[in-house]
Design a protein around this motif. Structure first.
Motif, PDB file in Angstrom:
ATOM      1  N   PRO A  77       0.829  -1.205   0.000  1.00  5.70           N
ATOM      2  CA  PRO A  77       0.000   0.000   0.000  1.00  5.70           C
ATOM      3  C   PRO A  77       0.870   1.264   0.000  1.00  5.70           C
ATOM      4  N   ILE A  78       0.433   2.254  -0.776  1.00  7.24           N
ATOM      5  CA  ILE A  78       1.138   3.538  -0.844  1.00  7.24           C
ATOM      6  C   ILE A  78       0.184   4.654  -0.462  1.00  7.24           C
ATOM      7  N   ARG A  91      -6.355  12.559  -8.743  1.00 10.89           N
ATOM      8  CA  ARG A  91      -6.718  11.657  -9.839  1.00 10.89           C
ATOM      9  C   ARG A  91      -5.477  10.934 -10.361  1.00 10.89           C
ATOM     10  N   LYS A  92      -4.397  11.683 -10.522  1.00  9.19           N
ATOM     11  CA  LYS A  92      -3.151  11.079 -11.012  1.00  9.19           C
ATOM     12  C   LYS A  92      -2.652  10.010 -10.036  1.00  9.19           C
ATOM     13  N   GLY A  97      -2.060   4.063  -9.020  1.00  7.59           N
ATOM     14  CA  GLY A  97      -2.228   2.946  -8.094  1.00  7.59           C
ATOM     15  C   GLY A  97      -2.052   3.269  -6.629  1.00  7.59           C
ATOM     16  N   ALA A  98      -1.888   4.549  -6.279  1.00  5.83           N
ATOM     17  CA  ALA A  98      -1.764   4.914  -4.861  1.00  5.83           C
ATOM     18  C   ALA A  98      -3.050   4.525  -4.126  1.00  5.83           C
ATOM     19  N   ASP A  99      -2.896   4.084  -2.892  1.00  4.62           N
ATOM     20  CA  ASP A  99      -4.041   3.615  -2.117  1.00  4.62           C
ATOM     21  C   ASP A  99      -4.754   4.746  -1.379  1.00  4.62           C
ATOM     22  N   ARG A 100      -4.015   5.776  -1.018  1.00  7.91           N
ATOM     23  CA  ARG A 100      -4.605   6.945  -0.351  1.00  7.91           C
ATOM     24  C   ARG A 100      -3.859   8.190  -0.804  1.00  7.91           C
TER      25      ARG A 100
END
Length: 123
Positions: A77-78, A91-92, A97-100
């Motif tokens: 998780p990132i 949005r980017k 794929g960032a989680d938060r």
């Protein structure tokens, strides 16, 4: 005890986050740029990453993109922690794929809650 990688080019922010997360029971490793972050992920195998965007050598966007594209690291998780607060930035982050996505300055209690939630979901 979960291992968290904190990545930010501002030393005082890294120290505040490190102290707060260690106080909350996490093991913390640190990096000060994107290149060092990728090395730390390989070496230390963190369970979660708190990642700044605006950094030298390799920005957080590229670090996130590379980690999420790699079979060995895509499930880490990132949490993007940044001063960039535009909707387009959020949005980017999601597209990469960032989680938060958490904006600075942030409530450290909130950050710890987000970390705990992501780690619980990972199990």
């Amino acid at each position: 005890m979960a291992k968290i990688l904190v990545v930010d080019d501002e030393e005082h922010i890294v120290m505040i986050l490190k102290d707060s997360l260690e106080f909350s029971g996490f093991q913390v490793v640190t990096a000060y740029n994107g290149v060092e972050a990728l090395e730390r992920v390989e070496q230390d195998k963190p369970e979660l990453i708190v990642l700044d965007i605006g950094m030298p050598k390799l920005d957080g966007w590229e670090v996130c993109r590379r980690l999420k594209a790699d079979e060995k690291t895509k499930n880490i998780p990132i949490i993007i922690l940044t001063a960039y607060a535009q909707t387009s930035d959020q949005r980017k982050g999601a597209q990469l794929g960032a989680d938060r996505f958490v904006t600075k300055p942030c409530d450290l209690t909130f950050l710890v809650e987000e970390i705990n939630t992501l780690l619980a979901n990972k199990k």
